[in-house]
Design a protein around this motif. Structure first.
Motif, PDB file in Angstrom:
ATOM      1  N   UNK A  91       3.793 -11.217  -3.155  1.00  0.00           N
ATOM      2  CA  UNK A  91       2.491 -11.649  -3.657  1.00  0.00           C
ATOM      3  C   UNK A  91       1.350 -11.210  -2.729  1.00  0.00           C
ATOM      4  N   UNK A  92       1.667 -11.089  -1.440  1.00  0.00           N
ATOM      5  CA  UNK A  92       0.661 -10.604  -0.502  1.00  0.00           C
ATOM      6  C   UNK A  92       0.254  -9.176  -0.780  1.00  0.00           C
ATOM      7  N   UNK A  93       1.229  -8.341  -1.183  1.00  0.00           N
ATOM      8  CA  UNK A  93       0.927  -6.951  -1.520  1.00  0.00           C
ATOM      9  C   UNK A  93       0.008  -6.848  -2.734  1.00  0.00           C
ATOM     10  N   UNK A  94       0.090  -7.850  -3.601  1.00  0.00           N
ATOM     11  CA  UNK A  94      -0.761  -7.841  -4.792  1.00  0.00           C
ATOM     12  C   UNK A  94      -2.178  -8.322  -4.490  1.00  0.00           C
ATOM     13  N   UNK A  95      -2.291  -9.204  -3.510  1.00  0.00           N
ATOM     14  CA  UNK A  95      -3.582  -9.852  -3.240  1.00  0.00           C
ATOM     15  C   UNK A  95      -4.390  -9.127  -2.177  1.00  0.00           C
ATOM     16  N   UNK A  96      -3.722  -8.719  -1.095  1.00  0.00           N
ATOM     17  CA  UNK A  96      -4.434  -8.186   0.072  1.00  0.00           C
ATOM     18  C   UNK A  96      -4.659  -6.689  -0.050  1.00  0.00           C
ATOM     19  N   UNK A  97      -5.886  -6.278   0.125  1.00  0.00           N
ATOM     20  CA  UNK A  97      -6.229  -4.852   0.124  1.00  0.00           C
ATOM     21  C   UNK A  97      -5.900  -4.247   1.484  1.00  0.00           C
ATOM     22  N   UNK A  98      -5.339  -3.035   1.519  1.00  0.00           N
ATOM     23  CA  UNK A  98      -5.019  -2.407   2.812  1.00  0.00           C
ATOM     24  C   UNK A  98      -6.218  -2.312   3.742  1.00  0.00           C
ATOM     25  N   UNK A  99      -7.420  -2.095   3.164  1.00  0.00           N
ATOM     26  CA  UNK A  99      -8.604  -1.890   3.991  1.00  0.00           C
ATOM     27  C   UNK A  99      -9.010  -3.144   4.766  1.00  0.00           C
ATOM     28  N   UNK A 100      -8.660  -4.330   4.252  1.00  0.00           N
ATOM     29  CA  UNK A 100      -9.016  -5.570   4.953  1.00  0.00           C
ATOM     30  C   UNK A 100      -7.784  -6.312   5.467  1.00  0.00           C
ATOM     31  N   UNK A 101      -6.638  -5.623   5.450  1.00  0.00           N
ATOM     32  CA  UNK A 101      -5.404  -6.302   5.824  1.00  0.00           C
ATOM     33  C   UNK A 101      -5.426  -6.805   7.265  1.00  0.00           C
ATOM     34  N   UNK A 102      -5.800  -5.938   8.218  1.00  0.00           N
ATOM     35  CA  UNK A 102      -5.788  -6.343   9.626  1.00  0.00           C
ATOM     36  C   UNK A 102      -6.754  -7.496   9.867  1.00  0.00           C
ATOM     37  N   UNK A 103      -7.907  -7.431   9.260  1.00  0.00           N
ATOM     38  CA  UNK A 103      -8.885  -8.519   9.361  1.00  0.00           C
ATOM     39  C   UNK A 103      -8.296  -9.801   8.794  1.00  0.00           C
ATOM     40  N   UNK A 104      -7.692  -9.715   7.611  1.00  0.00           N
ATOM     41  CA  UNK A 104      -7.094 -10.885   6.960  1.00  0.00           C
ATOM     42  C   UNK A 104      -5.963 -11.466   7.795  1.00  0.00           C
ATOM     43  N   UNK A 105      -5.110 -10.585   8.317  1.00  0.00           N
ATOM     44  CA  UNK A 105      -3.971 -11.034   9.115  1.00  0.00           C
ATOM     45  C   UNK A 105      -4.427 -11.839  10.325  1.00  0.00           C
ATOM     46  N   UNK A 106      -5.440 -11.349  11.005  1.00  0.00           N
ATOM     47  CA  UNK A 106      -5.930 -12.026  12.203  1.00  0.00           C
ATOM     48  C   UNK A 106      -6.561 -13.378  11.861  1.00  0.00           C
ATOM     49  N   UNK A 107      -7.367 -13.412  10.791  1.00  0.00           N
ATOM     50  CA  UNK A 107      -8.029 -14.660  10.398  1.00  0.00           C
ATOM     51  C   UNK A 107      -7.019 -15.704   9.937  1.00  0.00           C
ATOM     52  N   UNK A 108      -6.005 -15.282   9.182  1.00  0.00           N
ATOM     53  CA  UNK A 108      -4.967 -16.208   8.708  1.00  0.00           C
ATOM     54  C   UNK A 108      -4.251 -16.852   9.892  1.00  0.00           C
TER      55      UNK A 108
END
Length: 479
Positions: free
Chosen positions: A106-123
């Motif tokens: 489900x993460x592959x469907x929701x998270x865009x590669x371009x903001x993945x690193x940003x999202x990972x750190x914030x999560x």
């Protein structure tokens, strides 16, 4: 009687102490230059042997005290290493239960590669702020994010750095973090005043880190090839695990259990064990594995052959045995640190630094250097907080500097260096759980480099170096 004998023991000379430190540093430096990555295990063994020989010959240190130091170090390491071992058990259980496959799918469907690193750190930052444990965030969200990043084509080193930076940021500002409580307690300050002080360097450093992760993420923005690869990973996952919404919700129970138990401040080891056992039960009942399968997976790691290299790489991991290489580093590192602590080597080195702490700038910079030195030698962030913190607190009081400056310095030195060294508790833990060498993710772990730099800048300029009588050192100079 034992206390009287301890008082009569001769402290190691500064020369012997420096030789012990330089030998360890030289071993790592030579291996870095010649090999590229030190053989940490044997380096620590050789360094410990040389330290023991020097202490026996030149200081006449009783061998019983050396043994006491080894036992002391192992005692510090035991619970942490047990947690690490059971995380090795938990990861394949989560995979078999569908927890990690669900998060990846489900993460592959929701998270865009371009903001993945940003999202990972914030999560990871938000999770750690809520739970107070960077280790728990790395072992749960971090492991899942490593899988998602792999599916999106993001290098493991970058994903690991985003996870570590987010986890450490949350850990440094969470009122229920063990290092936050230890730092504030060591320097006898209010915990929320301590957090406000820590934020002066940590917050701007994290903002810069997020900008860096955002810029790095642009390299992985969309593309047909990426979309095709992601769709293939999702297809293979759905064929090998039950990932429909009903099963997906059930598979998330082990993760929710970790969050609930952490928020209730329950024992970390008990939390990991409970999560692993619940995942095992879910895997048997809902995913169709046998108890024999699960025992094998939890010991040796999950194994699957899907025919898709990327999925196999994401799923084939974990297991108790996979952590033993890392656990052995933890015991060796903490044993070496225990020897130096109990025999007085650390005290000799730190006391020698007190002579130059005549002003606020020198005091803070020396405290930071002592924290770096202590974490490198003891391998324990807790020792790096306690010993320099208690040793230099009188200097802050003498100069009329608020103790919150001392407490945040404890956090800014040893704690930031901890995840970057391959033999310390943090380095051992994060590299073991995320499956990425500290040497690989360290260049991208911007937060960990920036916080000490910003803290040193404050020390030199007097910014945010508050005095007990109001104002800052900088303002007093301007008068």
């Amino acid at each position: 009687m034992e206390n009287e004998e301890r008082k009569d023991l001769k402290q190691p000379s500064l020369a012997v102490s420096i030789i012990i430190v330089l030998f360890l540093a030289a071993c790592f430096l030579i291996q870095l230059v010649t090999v590229g990555e030190p053989d940490v295990h044997m380096t620590l063994v050789f360094a410990a042997v040389v330290a023991i020989i020097l202490l026996l010959i030149f200081n006449k240190t009783p061998f019983a005290l050396i043994e006491e130091g080894i036992i002391h170090g192992c005692k510090i390491a035991t619970i942490s290493m047990m947690i690490l071992m059971f995380i090795g058990v938990m990861i394949p259980a989560w995979i078999a239960a569908g927890t990690i496959p669900t998060l990846i799918y489900y993460g592959l469907q929701i998270i865009s590669p371009s903001i993945f690193l940003l999202t990972a750190s914030v999560v990871c930052a938000l999770a750690t702020l809520c739970t107070g444990t960077s280790w728990g965030s790395a072992a749960t969200f971090g492991v899942a994010l490593m899988g998602i990043g792999g599916g999106l084509g993001v290098p493991d080193a970058m994903t690991a750095a985003a996870v570590v930076c987010g986890s450490i940021f949350g850990d440094k500002l969470s009122p229920i973090s063990d290092t936050v409580n230890l730092s504030s307690g060591t320097c006898e300050v209010n915990i929320f005043d301590h957090i406000k002080s820590v934020a002066t360097a940590t917050l701007p450093a994290y903002i810069i880190a997020l900008v860096v992760f955002t810029v790095l993420g642009f390299r992985f923005a969309g593309g047909n090839a990426d979309s095709a690869a992601v769709n293939e990973v999702m297809k293979v996952l759905s064929e090998n695990f039950k990932l429909d919404p009903g099963h997906a919700l059930i598979s998330l129970v082990p993760m929710v259990l970790v969050l609930v138990m952490a928020l209730r401040k329950m024992n970390a080891l008990a939390t990991i064990v409970a999560s692993a056992m619940s995942a095992m039960i879910i895997a048997i009942i809902f995913q169709g594995y046998s108890i024999v399968d699960m025992m094998s997976y939890m010991n040796y790691g999950y194994v699957i052959e899907t025919g898709n290299f990327d999925v196999d790489k994401l799923m084939n991991r974990g297991g108790l045995q996979s952590m033993m290489w890392t656990v052995s580093i933890g015991y060796l590192g903490l044993s070496y640190g225990g020897i130096l602590e109990k025999t007085g080597v650390l005290n000799t080195l730190l006391f020698s630094a007190q002579a130059i702490t005549k002003n606020a700038r020198n005091l803070i910079l020396t405290h930071m250097a002592a924290g770096f030195l202590t974490i490198m030698l003891s391998a324990s962030p807790y020792v790096a907080i306690l010993i320099p913190g208690r040793m230099f607190i009188a200097g802050y009081e003498k100069l009329g500097i608020k103790k919150t400056v001392a407490s945040r310095t404890c956090e800014h030195s040893g704690i930031c260096l901890d995840p970057l060294l391959p033999w310390t508790l943090g380095g051992v833990y994060f590299s073991g759980v995320l499956g990425v060498s500290t040497f690989d993710y360290a260049p991208y772990a911007v937060l960990l480099w920036l916080v000490p730099i910003i803290a040193a800048f404050y020390a030199v300029t007097g910014l945010f170096v508050w005095r007990e009588d109001g104002g800052t050192v900088r303002k007093k100079k301007a008068v």
